[in-house]
Design an enzyme around this catalytic site. Structure first.
Site, PDB file in Angstrom:
ATOM      1  CG  ASP A  50      35.359  40.983  37.531  1.00 52.99           C
ATOM      2  OD1 ASP A  50      36.086  40.207  38.141  1.00 52.99           O
ATOM      3  OD2 ASP A  50      34.922  41.987  38.131  1.00 52.99           O
ATOM      4  CD  GLU A  73      36.556  34.692  38.553  1.00 54.95           C
ATOM      5  OE1 GLU A  73      35.968  34.275  39.612  1.00 54.95           O
ATOM      6  OE2 GLU A  73      37.501  35.457  38.305  1.00 54.95           O
ATOM      7  CG  LEU A 118      39.415  42.988  38.431  1.00 57.54           C
ATOM      8  CD1 LEU A 118      38.567  44.113  38.023  1.00 57.54           C
ATOM      9  CD2 LEU A 118      39.161  43.189  40.131  1.00 57.54           C
ATOM     10  CB  THR A 121      36.184  40.877  41.954  1.00 58.14           C
ATOM     11  OG1 THR A 121      36.553  40.233  40.796  1.00 58.14           O
ATOM     12  CG2 THR A 121      34.812  41.799  41.606  1.00 58.14           C
ATOM     13  CB  THR A 194      41.509  34.037  52.498  1.00 57.53           C
ATOM     14  OG1 THR A 194      40.255  34.934  51.947  1.00 57.53           O
ATOM     15  CG2 THR A 194      41.063  33.518  53.897  1.00 57.53           C
ATOM     16  N   GLY A 219      42.875  38.143  46.823  1.00 59.15           N
ATOM     17  CA  GLY A 219      43.646  37.780  45.546  1.00 59.15           C
ATOM     18  C   GLY A 219      44.679  36.919  45.537  1.00 59.15           C
ATOM     19  CG  ASP A 246      41.473  32.259  41.813  1.00 61.00           C
ATOM     20  OD1 ASP A 246      41.318  33.714  41.357  1.00 61.00           O
ATOM     21  OD2 ASP A 246      40.733  31.637  42.039  1.00 61.00           O
TER      22      ASP A 246
END
Length: 307
Positions: A50, A73, A118, A121, A194, A219, A246
């Site tokens: 990240d 982020e 990323l 994560t 999710t 993600g 995102d």
């Protein structure tokens, strides 16, 4: 020939920058030392990938487009980026496409780039590598208008001969490329939601939609890819948790092929630089049949989520 419009140059550079990011993601994983740090808790992690990827993306784009606002982020210093993290190439094929007329006059200072170095994560740390994406979203006038999604581990289970990784890109008014656009099976309600941020409300909302199948995936980038490749019919997440970095790139790509994404209450997302980062009222996205799902979200769920 006139030089390509700024937007197309930014997207063409973001494509190469995302490919560079993927090589960093894979090299960190191959060393076996992910350098995991907990941010807000065990489901909010940051790794060395990240950190290095964000430095690479932000520094590479800032060097070429110094007046563009770039929001990533991770809270990281930007000054100590080594040259080996800089990518100055671009994708020639993107520059050959004509810029949509409404975007030809854009100036650098009018663009905001939202970066998730990323996305997924937690899944990355658990070895669920196909969930992982690198997201570079480009906004103008508060709207997501272009995006690049790289999947560093696309094909990772396909065996030795397969090409590892892919880059998907899109611009509103041009379309999206790098994948095969496919609609979900007709008459099937397949919901992707999710994997690591579930809650009673998330589950209540999904039950109300009476799905045939529920896919739990990590993600936001990965979940929108499920929509555009026909593996899911709706992405439903009735909870705060998603942030603007995102959703910006996935939104642009989804909208470029005729899809739709809003919060659970049906409000569109704003991406101007002053906006708050959290998408407090969740996410509802589809490639087709948005109204079918939107009309079935219970009012109790909507009222529980304040934008």
């Amino acid at each position: 020939m006139a030089s390509p419009a700024l937007l197309m140059r930014v997207v063409a550079s973001a494509y190469s920058v995302a490919e560079k990011a993927a090589t960093i993601v894979r090299s960190v994983m191959s060393t076996g030392d992910l350098g995991i740090v907990e941010k807000a808790g065990p489901n909010d992690l940051q790794t060395k990938a990240d950190r290095l990827v964000q430095m690479s993306i932000c520094a590479s784009l800032a060097r070429k487009f110094p007046k563009v606002t770039i929001i990533g982020e991770e809270d990281l210093p930007t000054d100590d980026v080594t040259e080996e993290l800089i990518e100055d190439g671009h994708c020639e094929e993107i520059l050959k496409k004509p810029c949509p007329a409404q975007y030809t006059g854009i100036k650098e200072e009018e663009l905001v780039i939202w970066v998730d170095p990323l996305d997924g994560t937690k899944e990355y740390t658990e070895g669920l590598l196909d969930h992982v994406t690198v997201l570079i979203g480009i906004a103008y006038g508060g709207k997501a208008i272009a995006g690049v999604i790289n999947q560093p581990y696309y094909n990772y289970e396909a065996g030795a001969g397969a090409v590892l990784g892919r880059t998907i890109w899109g611009v509103l008014g041009i379309g999206a490329f790098g994948f095969q656009l496919t609609e979900a099976p007709a008459g099937k309600h397949i919901i992707v939601t999710t994997r690591s941020h579930s809650s009673a409300l998330v589950n209540e909302c999904i039950s109300a939609l009476n799905p045939d199948t529920v896919i739990r995936a990590g993600g936001a980038g990965n979940k929108v890819i499920q929509l555009i490749e026909g593996k899911a019919s709706a992405y439903v997440f009735a909870s705060p948790g998603c942030k603007k970095w995102d959703t910006c790139a996935p939104e642009a790509i989804l909208r470029a092929v005729g899809g739709k994404i809003t919060d659970i209450r049906g409000n569109s997302f704003q991406y101007n630089k002053e906006v708050k980062h959290m998408n407090s009222a969740g996410v509802l996205a589809t490639l087709r049949n948005y109204d079918y799902y939107a009309s079935r979200i219970p009012n109790t769920v909507k009222e529980s989520l304040v934008p």
